[in-house]
Every structure is written in structure tokens, then in C-alpha cells.
Design a protein around this motif. Structure first.
Motif, PDB file in Angstrom:
ATOM      1  N   HIS A  56     -15.704 -16.503  11.062  1.00  0.00           N
ATOM      2  CA  HIS A  56     -14.444 -16.310  10.341  1.00  0.00           C
ATOM      3  C   HIS A  56     -14.655 -15.589   9.008  1.00  0.00           C
ATOM      4  CE1 HIS A  56     -15.597 -20.098   8.317  1.00  0.00           C
ATOM      5  NE2 HIS A  56     -14.810 -19.685   7.339  1.00  0.00           N
ATOM      6  N   GLU A  57     -15.828 -15.749   8.376  1.00  0.00           N
ATOM      7  CA  GLU A  57     -16.109 -15.031   7.133  1.00  0.00           C
ATOM      8  C   GLU A  57     -16.330 -13.544   7.398  1.00  0.00           C
ATOM      9  OE1 GLU A  57     -18.061 -18.688   4.543  1.00  0.00           O
ATOM     10  OE2 GLU A  57     -19.350 -17.032   5.165  1.00  0.00           O
ATOM     11  N   ILE A  58     -17.010 -13.220   8.485  1.00  0.00           N
ATOM     12  CA  ILE A  58     -17.207 -11.815   8.857  1.00  0.00           C
ATOM     13  C   ILE A  58     -15.855 -11.202   9.200  1.00  0.00           C
ATOM     14  CG2 ILE A  58     -18.249 -10.252  10.547  1.00  0.00           C
ATOM     15  CD1 ILE A  58     -20.254 -11.351   8.495  1.00  0.00           C
ATOM     16  N   ASP A  59     -15.039 -11.929   9.962  1.00  0.00           N
ATOM     17  CA  ASP A  59     -13.700 -11.434  10.316  1.00  0.00           C
ATOM     18  C   ASP A  59     -12.865 -11.174   9.060  1.00  0.00           C
ATOM     19  OD1 ASP A  59     -14.374 -11.616  12.993  1.00  0.00           O
ATOM     20  OD2 ASP A  59     -13.281 -13.493  13.323  1.00  0.00           O
ATOM     21  N   SER A  60     -12.913 -12.083   8.105  1.00  0.00           N
ATOM     22  CA  SER A  60     -12.158 -11.919   6.859  1.00  0.00           C
ATOM     23  C   SER A  60     -12.650 -10.713   6.070  1.00  0.00           C
ATOM     24  CB  SER A  60     -12.281 -13.166   5.986  1.00  0.00           C
ATOM     25  OG  SER A  60     -11.648 -14.253   6.597  1.00  0.00           O
ATOM     26  N   PHE A  61     -13.955 -10.490   6.072  1.00  0.00           N
ATOM     27  CA  PHE A  61     -14.523  -9.332   5.384  1.00  0.00           C
ATOM     28  C   PHE A  61     -14.007  -8.032   6.006  1.00  0.00           C
ATOM     29  CE2 PHE A  61     -17.903  -6.094   5.153  1.00  0.00           C
ATOM     30  CZ  PHE A  61     -17.946  -5.913   3.780  1.00  0.00           C
ATOM     31  N   VAL A  62     -14.007  -7.961   7.326  1.00  0.00           N
ATOM     32  CA  VAL A  62     -13.519  -6.761   8.025  1.00  0.00           C
ATOM     33  C   VAL A  62     -12.028  -6.555   7.758  1.00  0.00           C
ATOM     34  CG1 VAL A  62     -13.152  -5.717  10.296  1.00  0.00           C
ATOM     35  CG2 VAL A  62     -15.322  -6.841   9.780  1.00  0.00           C
ATOM     36  N   ILE A  63     -11.259  -7.631   7.779  1.00  0.00           N
ATOM     37  CA  ILE A  63      -9.828  -7.523   7.476  1.00  0.00           C
ATOM     38  C   ILE A  63      -9.635  -6.993   6.057  1.00  0.00           C
ATOM     39  CG2 ILE A  63      -7.734  -8.885   7.059  1.00  0.00           C
ATOM     40  CD1 ILE A  63      -8.662 -10.617   9.504  1.00  0.00           C
ATOM     41  N   GLY A  64     -10.456  -7.438   5.120  1.00  0.00           N
ATOM     42  CA  GLY A  64     -10.392  -6.940   3.750  1.00  0.00           C
ATOM     43  C   GLY A  64     -10.667  -5.449   3.667  1.00  0.00           C
ATOM     44  N   LEU A  65     -11.634  -4.974   4.460  1.00  0.00           N
ATOM     45  CA  LEU A  65     -11.917  -3.537   4.510  1.00  0.00           C
ATOM     46  C   LEU A  65     -10.721  -2.765   5.051  1.00  0.00           C
ATOM     47  CD1 LEU A  65     -15.572  -3.499   5.932  1.00  0.00           C
ATOM     48  CD2 LEU A  65     -14.847  -3.103   3.565  1.00  0.00           C
ATOM     49  N   MET A  66     -10.086  -3.327   6.063  1.00  0.00           N
ATOM     50  CA  MET A  66      -8.915  -2.670   6.645  1.00  0.00           C
ATOM     51  C   MET A  66      -7.766  -2.620   5.644  1.00  0.00           C
ATOM     52  SD  MET A  66      -9.260  -4.351  10.475  1.00  0.00           S
ATOM     53  CE  MET A  66      -7.540  -4.505  10.653  1.00  0.00           C
ATOM     54  N   GLN A  67      -7.562  -3.698   4.917  1.00  0.00           N
ATOM     55  CA  GLN A  67      -6.486  -3.729   3.926  1.00  0.00           C
ATOM     56  C   GLN A  67      -6.763  -2.751   2.789  1.00  0.00           C
ATOM     57  OE1 GLN A  67      -6.472  -7.916   3.062  1.00  0.00           O
ATOM     58  NE2 GLN A  67      -4.935  -8.360   4.628  1.00  0.00           N
ATOM     59  N   ALA A  68      -8.018  -2.646   2.362  1.00  0.00           N
ATOM     60  CA  ALA A  68      -8.379  -1.690   1.319  1.00  0.00           C
ATOM     61  C   ALA A  68      -8.136  -0.264   1.791  1.00  0.00           C
ATOM     62  CB  ALA A  68      -9.843  -1.884   0.913  1.00  0.00           C
ATOM     63  N   ARG A  69      -8.386  -0.014   3.055  1.00  0.00           N
ATOM     64  CA  ARG A  69      -8.148   1.313   3.628  1.00  0.00           C
ATOM     65  C   ARG A  69      -6.657   1.644   3.569  1.00  0.00           C
ATOM     66  NH1 ARG A  69      -8.822   1.686   9.930  1.00  0.00           N
ATOM     67  NH2 ARG A  69      -7.061   0.307   9.658  1.00  0.00           N
ATOM     68  N   GLU A  70      -5.813   0.684   3.859  1.00  0.00           N
ATOM     69  CA  GLU A  70      -4.376   0.905   3.833  1.00  0.00           C
ATOM     70  C   GLU A  70      -3.878   1.178   2.418  1.00  0.00           C
ATOM     71  OE1 GLU A  70      -2.556   1.399   6.521  1.00  0.00           O
ATOM     72  OE2 GLU A  70      -4.383   1.065   7.664  1.00  0.00           O
ATOM     73  N   VAL A  71      -4.418   0.463   1.444  1.00  0.00           N
ATOM     74  CA  VAL A  71      -4.037   0.674   0.038  1.00  0.00           C
ATOM     75  C   VAL A  71      -4.439   2.085  -0.384  1.00  0.00           C
ATOM     76  CG1 VAL A  71      -4.516  -0.040  -2.333  1.00  0.00           C
ATOM     77  CG2 VAL A  71      -4.091  -1.762  -0.575  1.00  0.00           C
TER      78      VAL A  71
END
Length: 77
Positions: A58-73
């Protein structure tokens, strides 16, 4: 006493994390090394299992989601 969680915790071995992120072993360790220019402070810390390490899924998944959100910003700018 705390109520047991209904979420199952899964541990990912180093090779599995590398495969999910598409990175080499040296890159993974560079992300973790505070002295490296490639260090990522937000990268999940490993859990030591004897002579090997693992990461909480779940920590790896959260990290990847954070990368995706940063990409959108970045795209919105």
C-alpha cells in the motif's frame, strides 16, 4: 486493545517493487540513499526481513499515485 484491520497487508520483495516501477536495483537503492543525488525522501522505507528487504504494497501504491497526481498538476500549468 486495537480492533484488527480488515485490510490485508501485503509485502513486496525488492524485485517485485523494481518490476512495478520499471527501475533497476541500483536506482531503487539510490532512491533510498540520503547521500545520493537521486534520493527521493517520499519513497517508502523498506522493512528488513532478516537478510532481505520488503516494502509494504500500500505504501508503494500510494507513492505511485502521488507521482500520477504530480503529473496532473504539472500538466495543468
Amino acid at each position: 486493545m486495537d480492533k484488527p484491520s480488515t485490510t490485508t497487508l501485503r509485502m513486496l520483495r525488492r524485485a517485485e517493487v523494481q518490476a512495478r516501477l520499471g527501475i533497476a536495483r541500483s536506482t531503487l537503492y539510490a532512491y533510498l540513499d540520503e547521500r545520493s543525488s537521486s534520493h527521493i525522501p517520499e519513497f517508502p522505507k523498506p522493512v528488513r526481513l532478516g537478510s532481505t528487504i520488503a516494502f509494504l504494497e500500500h505504501e508503494i501504491d500510494s507513492f505511485v499515485i502521488g507521482l500520477m497526481q504530480a503529473r496532473e498538476v504539472t500538466r495543468e500549468r
